[in-house]
Design a protein around this motif. Sequence first.
Motif, PDB file in Angstrom:
ATOM      1  N   GLU A   1     -22.636  22.592   2.808  1.00 42.58           N
ATOM      2  CA  GLU A   1     -23.923  21.898   2.718  1.00 42.58           C
ATOM      3  C   GLU A   1     -23.878  20.730   1.737  1.00 42.58           C
ATOM      4  N   ALA A   2     -23.360  20.977   0.550  1.00 45.83           N
ATOM      5  CA  ALA A   2     -23.435  19.964  -0.514  1.00 45.83           C
ATOM      6  C   ALA A   2     -22.133  19.182  -0.660  1.00 45.83           C
ATOM      7  N   GLY A   3     -21.081  19.618   0.026  1.00 42.37           N
ATOM      8  CA  GLY A   3     -19.807  18.907  -0.028  1.00 42.37           C
ATOM      9  C   GLY A   3     -18.975  19.220  -1.255  1.00 42.37           C
ATOM     10  N   GLU A   4     -19.466  20.105  -2.112  1.00 46.13           N
ATOM     11  CA  GLU A   4     -18.701  20.497  -3.292  1.00 46.13           C
ATOM     12  C   GLU A   4     -19.183  21.858  -3.779  1.00 46.13           C
ATOM     13  N   VAL A   5     -18.333  22.521  -4.549  1.00 49.30           N
ATOM     14  CA  VAL A   5     -18.680  23.836  -5.082  1.00 49.30           C
ATOM     15  C   VAL A   5     -19.279  23.647  -6.474  1.00 49.30           C
ATOM     16  N   SER A   6     -20.488  24.135  -6.638  1.00 52.90           N
ATOM     17  CA  SER A   6     -21.194  23.897  -7.904  1.00 52.90           C
ATOM     18  C   SER A   6     -20.519  24.602  -9.081  1.00 52.90           C
TER      19      SER A   6
ATOM     20  N   LYS B   1     -29.345  18.906   0.050  1.00 53.94           N
ATOM     21  CA  LYS B   1     -28.859  19.117   1.421  1.00 53.94           C
ATOM     22  C   LYS B   1     -29.223  20.489   1.991  1.00 53.94           C
TER      23      LYS B   1
ATOM     24  N   ASN C   1     -17.135  17.185 -10.521  1.00 54.28           N
ATOM     25  CA  ASN C   1     -17.286  17.147  -9.068  1.00 54.28           C
ATOM     26  C   ASN C   1     -17.545  15.723  -8.591  1.00 54.28           C
ATOM     27  N   PRO C   2     -17.262  15.458  -7.301  1.00 56.76           N
ATOM     28  CA  PRO C   2     -17.374  14.078  -6.796  1.00 56.76           C
ATOM     29  C   PRO C   2     -18.766  13.456  -6.937  1.00 56.76           C
ATOM     30  N   ARG C   3     -19.812  14.268  -6.873  1.00 50.95           N
ATOM     31  CA  ARG C   3     -21.162  13.697  -6.909  1.00 50.95           C
ATOM     32  C   ARG C   3     -21.699  13.553  -8.340  1.00 50.95           C
TER      33      ARG C   3
ATOM     34  N   TYR D   1     -24.815  16.205  -8.709  1.00 49.67           N
ATOM     35  CA  TYR D   1     -25.618  15.654  -7.601  1.00 49.67           C
ATOM     36  C   TYR D   1     -26.375  14.398  -8.050  1.00 49.67           C
TER      37      TYR D   1
ATOM     38  N   LYS E   1     -20.955  32.247  -0.732  1.00 47.48           N
ATOM     39  CA  LYS E   1     -21.870  31.268  -1.338  1.00 47.48           C
ATOM     40  C   LYS E   1     -21.147  29.959  -1.602  1.00 47.48           C
ATOM     41  N   ARG E   2     -19.893  30.065  -2.066  1.00 47.85           N
ATOM     42  CA  ARG E   2     -19.114  28.845  -2.312  1.00 47.85           C
ATOM     43  C   ARG E   2     -18.832  28.117  -0.994  1.00 47.85           C
TER      44      ARG E   2
ATOM     45  N   ASN F   1     -27.889  25.794  -3.792  1.00 49.83           N
ATOM     46  CA  ASN F   1     -26.482  25.491  -4.086  1.00 49.83           C
ATOM     47  C   ASN F   1     -26.183  25.064  -5.516  1.00 49.83           C
ATOM     48  N   ALA F   2     -27.206  24.772  -6.312  1.00 50.07           N
ATOM     49  CA  ALA F   2     -26.929  24.223  -7.641  1.00 50.07           C
ATOM     50  C   ALA F   2     -26.462  25.288  -8.624  1.00 50.07           C
TER      51      ALA F   2
ATOM     52  N   HIS G   1     -19.780  35.955  -3.527  1.00 46.80           N
ATOM     53  CA  HIS G   1     -19.495  34.688  -4.210  1.00 46.80           C
ATOM     54  C   HIS G   1     -18.711  33.740  -3.308  1.00 46.80           C
TER      55      HIS G   1
ATOM     56  N   CYS H   1     -29.233  20.022  -4.816  1.00 46.25           N
ATOM     57  CA  CYS H   1     -28.147  19.442  -4.025  1.00 46.25           C
ATOM     58  C   CYS H   1     -28.642  18.420  -3.013  1.00 46.25           C
TER      59      CYS H   1
ATOM     60  N   ASN I   1     -26.961  25.665   6.426  1.00 54.98           N
ATOM     61  CA  ASN I   1     -27.708  24.565   7.031  1.00 54.98           C
ATOM     62  C   ASN I   1     -26.779  23.509   7.643  1.00 54.98           C
TER      63      ASN I   1
ATOM     64  N   LYS J   1     -20.790  28.119   1.596  1.00 56.67           N
ATOM     65  CA  LYS J   1     -22.068  27.464   1.905  1.00 56.67           C
ATOM     66  C   LYS J   1     -22.247  26.174   1.087  1.00 56.67           C
ATOM     67  N   MET J   2     -21.933  26.246  -0.210  1.00 55.79           N
ATOM     68  CA  MET J   2     -22.047  25.048  -1.064  1.00 55.79           C
ATOM     69  C   MET J   2     -21.175  23.916  -0.543  1.00 55.79           C
TER      70      MET J   2
ATOM     71  N   PRO K   1     -24.327  27.955  -9.932  1.00 54.31           N
ATOM     72  CA  PRO K   1     -22.978  28.363  -9.507  1.00 54.31           C
ATOM     73  C   PRO K   1     -22.946  29.812  -8.996  1.00 54.31           C
ATOM     74  N   ALA K   2     -22.092  30.071  -7.986  1.00 53.95           N
ATOM     75  CA  ALA K   2     -22.065  31.383  -7.310  1.00 53.95           C
ATOM     76  C   ALA K   2     -21.970  32.530  -8.297  1.00 53.95           C
TER      77      ALA K   2
END
Lengths: 222, 397
Positions: free
Chosen positions: A208-213, B91, B24-26, B148, A201-202, B105-106, A198, B89, A78, A204-205, B108-109
């Motif tokens: 989109e979200a500015g960080e890897v979950s 976003k 993480n930053p958020r 987040y 997906k990272r 995105n929440a 994986h 997330c 996105n 994409k994270m 983890p991969a």
Amino acid sequence: MSRHPIEVRGYRGPDPLPRLALFAAAGTAIALLAFAAKPLFGNSPAQRRRELEDDAPRRLSRERAGSPAFVGKSVLINRPRAELYDFWRDFELFPQFMENIRAVEVNGDVSTWTIAAPAGQTVTAEVEVVEDLRNERLAWKSTPQSQIETKGTIDFRDAPAGRGTYVDALIEYKPPGGAVGRAIADLFRREPHVQARHDLKRFKMLMEAGEVSTSWRTRRQS
Amino acid sequence: MRALTYHGTKDVRVDTVPDPEIINPRDAVIKITSTAICGSDLHLYDGVIPGTLNGDILGHEFMGEVVETGPKSTLKKGQRVVVPFTISCGKCYFCEKQQFSACDNANPAEKQDMTEQLYGHAVGGLFGYSHLTGGFSGGQAEYVRVPYSDVGPIVVPDHLDDDKVLFLSDILPTGWMAADNADIEEGDTVAVWGCGPVGLFCIQSALLMGADRVIAIDHYSRRLELARQAGAQVIDFKQTNVTEALMEMTGGIGPDAVIDAVGMESHGFSLGDQAQAFNLADTIKQKVGIGADRGGALREAIFACRKGGRLSMPGVYGGFVDKFPLGALMEKGIQIKSGQTHVQRYLNQLLRLIEEDKIDTTFMISHRLPLEEAPKGYKNFKDNQNDWTKVVLKPGV
Ligand SMILES: NC(=O)c1ccc[n+]([C@@H]2O[C@H](COP(=O)([O-])OP(=O)(O)OC[C@H]3O[C@@H](n4cnc5c(N)ncnc54)[C@H](O)[C@@H]3O)[C@@H](O)[C@H]2O)c1
Ligand SMILES: [Zn+2]
Ligand SMILES: [Zn+2]
């Protein structure tokens, strides 16, 4: 995405022989045997393809072929195309989302990727950019000096109605010989699809979200 | 810190574990002041949701004080917040469509493979709810790491007690979304299966959204009393055949909308009753780990629902339901809506309803325990459902 001649390796497609043997051993009726044998002599996927080639990416074909390890994956992100292209163009950022890439050093069009291998070893790939279409496509290929033979492309296409960008990645590699080579072959053979999935997906994270979950609770876990 | 951890089926303990940190930053770290046990936690406790590991911290309904913030958090230390149980997330495509529990995105991969295999797509991230939903440490603890934190938590005013706002974290928006998903029209009769906390909020929400009448179903007298207190007529399924009663109470039409607020561990197998009879077989399969959910209430709801009616399903399911009345669903043309709650979508609106006293968020709380007694809370919420209707835990007491 471009049609690619090399097929997915390690995919266990329909294999009629065990089925045939099983049915025969069980002494099942001839009708069943004929059914089980059908893919062998009759309407095989390959033959059907000649009649009509479907629109799915070729890498998903049920037919088995090809020897180099090969991974293809598509992900919808996105964010606008240019932003994704810019990030990907900066190979030094790969370690932020690619689990096995420890470091990337860029010298002009050639870059050196340090890749984690099993048993704490690392190997390096020396890679040069062979195609660079701004905001659309990047292609790279290993140089003759590289420890691993690899090539790859990444394509960026607009998704409809402002839904972001389709990112299509194709990566192919031939492991080197020797002990290290075998270890790497193992690594790639084990889970190349999982790894690519994986990593994307990272990516994409991060985009989109500015960080890897992560679900770590403490920094020590990393 | 002290935290309630999972050690196997029906075995939860309060252990000392390392404190959470900003990763993480958020992120933000919250010091928990109140946390609750949910009917969803019972599915973990009973071992019917896979992917919970020994030592995992449970709990997804919690609130507290912000004590640490990452560089990209918008929260400030000292703020009092309620945290949605869905980690989102804010976003991705789904978050932008307000389908927060579907966030891409929440989770983890490396945790996404399991549900991708099971459901065709990876599900979103939830606090304290198995590794299928990310393996995030939950909030039945003294502290929790909240990812987040700039889009999830809602800051609540000091004049509202914890008890009043705590359920914004899950069961209030869950009941509200269940009623929203029932697409209620003026004059509707809505039937709600299950008078647990979720069912009780379904009742209040359906009435606020204009339902003419809500009929609530359970078999515990205390819970049925609470349903009545919330404004419903009630049916005790041990006393009365539910489908017959619903037909007779609606002049043979059936309820316009039906809500399954029971989920995968439906009780009861009255054999004279077609929709419930299969529940016995479900129970046996669930016990031997065949991955079958117990769908008695769901079958009954579909059976009772009027032609062209609507089924809303907040009750949690994890695997497969056998003998699913697909024929009834299709032939009667019933609409289904379901899902983990998109908590963030409803928070502001619901906080306003609490402030205006339009919704009662405290009447179902039966027990308040120190966190140290959480295992007792689980045991009784499971075994003494009649009297233990909702348990709130207080860390550091
Ligand atoms: N969708 C979401 O996001 C979400 C959020 C929270 C909870 N939930 C789910 O909602 C469900 C209810 O949660 P809760 O906290 O109220 O749980 P709960 O266990 O306290 O309540 C369930 C109630 O259902 C009753 N019941 C059981 N079988 C029945 C039947 N056949 N007919 C009528 N009633 C029956 C029980 O007696 C009990 O009172 C659970 O499945 C929970 O996991 C979903
Ligand atoms: Zn809950
Ligand atoms: Zn999201």
